[in-house]
Design a protein around this motif. Sequence first.
Motif, short mmCIF file in Angstrom:
data_model
loop_
_atom_site.label_atom_id
_atom_site.label_comp_id
_atom_site.label_asym_id
_atom_site.label_seq_id
_atom_site.Cartn_x
_atom_site.Cartn_y
_atom_site.Cartn_z
N SER A 202 41.83 48.72 28.27
CA SER A 202 41.34 47.37 28.54
C SER A 202 42.38 46.32 28.22
N HIS A 203 43.01 46.41 27.06
CA HIS A 203 44.04 45.43 26.69
C HIS A 203 45.22 45.49 27.65
N THR A 204 45.60 46.70 28.04
CA THR A 204 46.69 46.84 29.01
C THR A 204 46.34 46.13 30.32
N ALA A 205 45.13 46.33 30.81
CA ALA A 205 44.73 45.74 32.08
C ALA A 205 44.65 44.22 31.99
N TYR A 206 43.99 43.72 30.97
CA TYR A 206 43.87 42.26 30.80
C TYR A 206 45.24 41.60 30.69
N MET A 207 46.05 42.11 29.78
CA MET A 207 47.31 41.43 29.49
C MET A 207 48.29 41.55 30.65
N THR A 208 48.28 42.67 31.35
CA THR A 208 49.14 42.79 32.53
C THR A 208 48.73 41.79 33.60
N THR A 209 47.44 41.64 33.82
CA THR A 209 46.95 40.67 34.79
C THR A 209 47.43 39.26 34.45
N PHE A 210 47.26 38.85 33.22
CA PHE A 210 47.62 37.49 32.84
C PHE A 210 49.14 37.28 32.80
N PHE A 211 49.87 38.27 32.33
CA PHE A 211 51.33 38.15 32.30
C PHE A 211 51.88 38.05 33.72
N PHE A 212 51.38 38.88 34.62
CA PHE A 212 51.84 38.84 36.01
C PHE A 212 51.51 37.51 36.67
N GLU A 213 50.32 36.97 36.41
CA GLU A 213 49.97 35.67 36.99
C GLU A 213 50.92 34.58 36.51
N LYS A 214 51.25 34.61 35.23
CA LYS A 214 52.16 33.60 34.68
C LYS A 214 53.55 33.75 35.27
N MET A 215 54.03 34.97 35.39
CA MET A 215 55.36 35.21 35.95
C MET A 215 55.42 34.79 37.41
N ALA A 216 54.36 35.06 38.17
CA ALA A 216 54.34 34.67 39.58
C ALA A 216 54.39 33.16 39.72
N ALA A 217 53.65 32.45 38.87
CA ALA A 217 53.62 30.99 38.93
C ALA A 217 54.95 30.38 38.48
N ASN A 218 55.65 31.07 37.59
CA ASN A 218 56.92 30.56 37.07
C ASN A 218 58.11 30.87 37.96
N ASN A 219 57.92 31.76 38.93
CA ASN A 219 59.03 32.22 39.77
C ASN A 219 58.63 32.18 41.24
N LEU A 220 58.31 30.98 41.71
CA LEU A 220 57.81 30.81 43.08
C LEU A 220 58.83 31.31 44.11
N GLY A 221 58.34 32.13 45.01
CA GLY A 221 59.18 32.64 46.08
C GLY A 221 60.15 33.72 45.68
N LYS A 222 60.13 34.14 44.41
CA LYS A 222 61.16 35.06 43.93
C LYS A 222 60.64 36.38 43.39
N LEU A 223 59.34 36.46 43.10
CA LEU A 223 58.84 37.63 42.39
C LEU A 223 57.43 37.98 42.84
N SER A 224 57.23 39.26 43.15
CA SER A 224 55.91 39.78 43.49
C SER A 224 55.61 40.96 42.58
N MET A 225 54.45 40.94 41.91
CA MET A 225 54.12 41.96 40.93
C MET A 225 52.75 42.56 41.20
N SER A 226 52.68 43.87 41.08
CA SER A 226 51.43 44.58 41.34
C SER A 226 51.12 45.53 40.20
N HIS A 227 49.88 45.46 39.71
CA HIS A 227 49.37 46.45 38.78
C HIS A 227 48.57 47.43 39.63
N TYR A 228 49.06 48.67 39.72
CA TYR A 228 48.61 49.62 40.73
C TYR A 228 47.87 50.81 40.12
N PHE A 229 46.68 51.08 40.62
CA PHE A 229 45.92 52.26 40.24
C PHE A 229 46.16 53.35 41.28
#
Length: 358
Positions: A202-229
């Motif tokens: 659960s912690h892995t899923a939550y924190m990965t989601t939020f970290f990826f959202e922050k990184m995507a917002a901080n790096n517009l047009g430069k970074l795409s991140m996927s948490h994949y099952f």
Amino acid sequence: MVQLDVVQACNKALVNKQTVTAVFVGGTSGIGENAVRSLASTHGTSGRGLRVYIVGRNEKAANTIIADCNKTCPPGEFKFVRANDLSSLRDVDRVCNEIVNAEEARAVGKPACIDLLVLTQAYFAFGKELEHQETSEGLEMSLCLLYYSRMRFVHQLLPLLSASPISGRVVSVFGPGRDTKLILDDLSLSKPQNFNFTTLGSHTAYMTTFFFEKMAANNLGKLSMSHYFPRLVITPAFKGRGVPGWFKVIFRVLGPLFRLISVSAKESGERVVFHTSPRFPARSSKGVAKSSPQENVSIASSSDGILGGGAYRTNWNGDVTPLTKQYEHINKDEVREMVWEHTMKVFEDITAAGYFSG
């Protein structure tokens, strides 16, 4: 569901369009190995160029993979990068420095870049075999492999990922739908009483989601991140030391049934590489999808609800994994910042003193 022939067509279009540089962490076995082999096979003899870094501890396994890939993809360059202990962020930094130095030395007169970063490092354990183990840097070992170590790779390789002509693609392979409980006053699960199979996932899923959202917002047009099952993929992990004996017996007896309901190694690898497709673009400065969808490929919605938002939770078949109902009970903006600040503190503490002080 994104059909397999569409996945294969997108992957082929990528290698026919440009030279591809990829890093596979945990690439000497399992799903990481499947993805290495898939990319090499897709490129074959007709692609525009391929460089692959295989990060892991097992050099013998890496040499076998590289020998096979050299046969299927003679123009490709395949390099093993030894990892000593990826639950150590200092070892992650050493590996990243080796990759960055190699790419910068190669890219004379043009920007060094990484197009694809696949993260699969983990300690597969459950039942009594899953125990709270603190690393020498003060982090819980399993959570470090699934979260901190992976996010550190993204953080340290960000300049090269940002330089990719397709925008750098990051794929963290685990379980985006496992978010059920988040202990806000113990994000690192440093207290043994808070640690178990459920809270780890659960912690892995939550924190990965939020970290990826922050990184995507901080790096517009430069970074795409996927948490994949990836769903069920038969790998050597099922025979590892973290798997209880009773499960090994069941797996041995019911092996044919497991294989019947599993995703094949070949398809697993192809679907990992598919995250380089136009379905998963980086977030644009306008807050909408940067690129037009390829034929038969619609643009996915990110976990924060933005079409083409750059941070994706994806199911094995290319569909989006929706947020669980538990997200309705938290302030997502507040918790996102909390997770980000916590992660940065972990990085800063270990960089400065070699230990997370909590």
